[in-house]
Scaffold this motif. Structure first.
Motif: not given
Length: 181
Positions: A36-58
């Motif tokens: 299970l590889p995870i791919i992050k996709k973000t939408q919206g917002g005109a200006e660039p951002h530095n947000a990152t996301f993390s989580g877990a499987v099971d």
């Protein structure tokens, strides 16, 4: 005598045991795995951002941090259904709304354009790579408003009750008077 056999297909094997013989049959089960590889996709917002996301499987195998378009290393899992969780964004979590997930398989692993909010448990078959695309929508920061209430209190002997004070916050300014708001 003793008869020993290794059985490759236990569901379709017959072992004949003669009178006085002891038979030992060994069944070997191998766990079937996938990833299970995870791919992050973000939408919206005109200006660039530095947000990152993390989580877990099971609830145990961590992934991330990932920014938009980032992909985790393949997380090896046993075959079956799995849960995928995502934590709040690393920066300005109030700006982000989860939109859902989508799954992609094969070498192409292109994430679909539209996520499905109902998808939460990807199924992985033996030898299968199931790419989990997790989507978040960035809100317009102007939509996030609040209220600041400033109260000025003047103490001491005979304060000047006609004196006003200017307060500036968030690009807005206003004035208040003694014991006012």
């Amino acid at each position: 005598g003793t008869l020993r056999r290794q059985v490759a297909d236990p569901a379709n094997t017959t072992v004949d045991v003669g009178p006085g013989q002891t038979c030992t049959v060994t069944f070997t089960n191998e766990r079937e795995l996938g990833t299970l590889p995870i791919i992050k996709k973000t939408q919206g917002g005109a200006e660039p951002h530095n947000a990152t996301f993390s989580g877990a499987v099971d609830n145990s195998q961590a992934w991330g941090p990932l920014s938009d378009g980032g992909m985790s290393a393949a997380i090896t899992v046993v075959t079956g259904d799995h849960s995928v969780q995502e934590n709040a964004a690393s920066q300005h979590p109030a700006l982000w709304t989860p939109l859902g997930m989508a799954y992609a398989t094969g070498e192409n692993h292109t994430c679909p354009v539209n996520p499905d909010a109902a998808l939460t448990r990807p199924h992985v078959g033996a030898g299968e790579d199931v790419y989990v695309c997790i989507y978040n929508l960035r809100k317009d920061p102007a939509q996030l408003t609040g209220t600041v209430r400033v109260i000025k209190v003047v103490t001491g002997n005979d304060p000047d009750t006609n004196q006003s004070f200017t307060v500036q916050a968030g690009g807005q300014s206003g004035s208040i008077k003694h014991n006012g708001s």
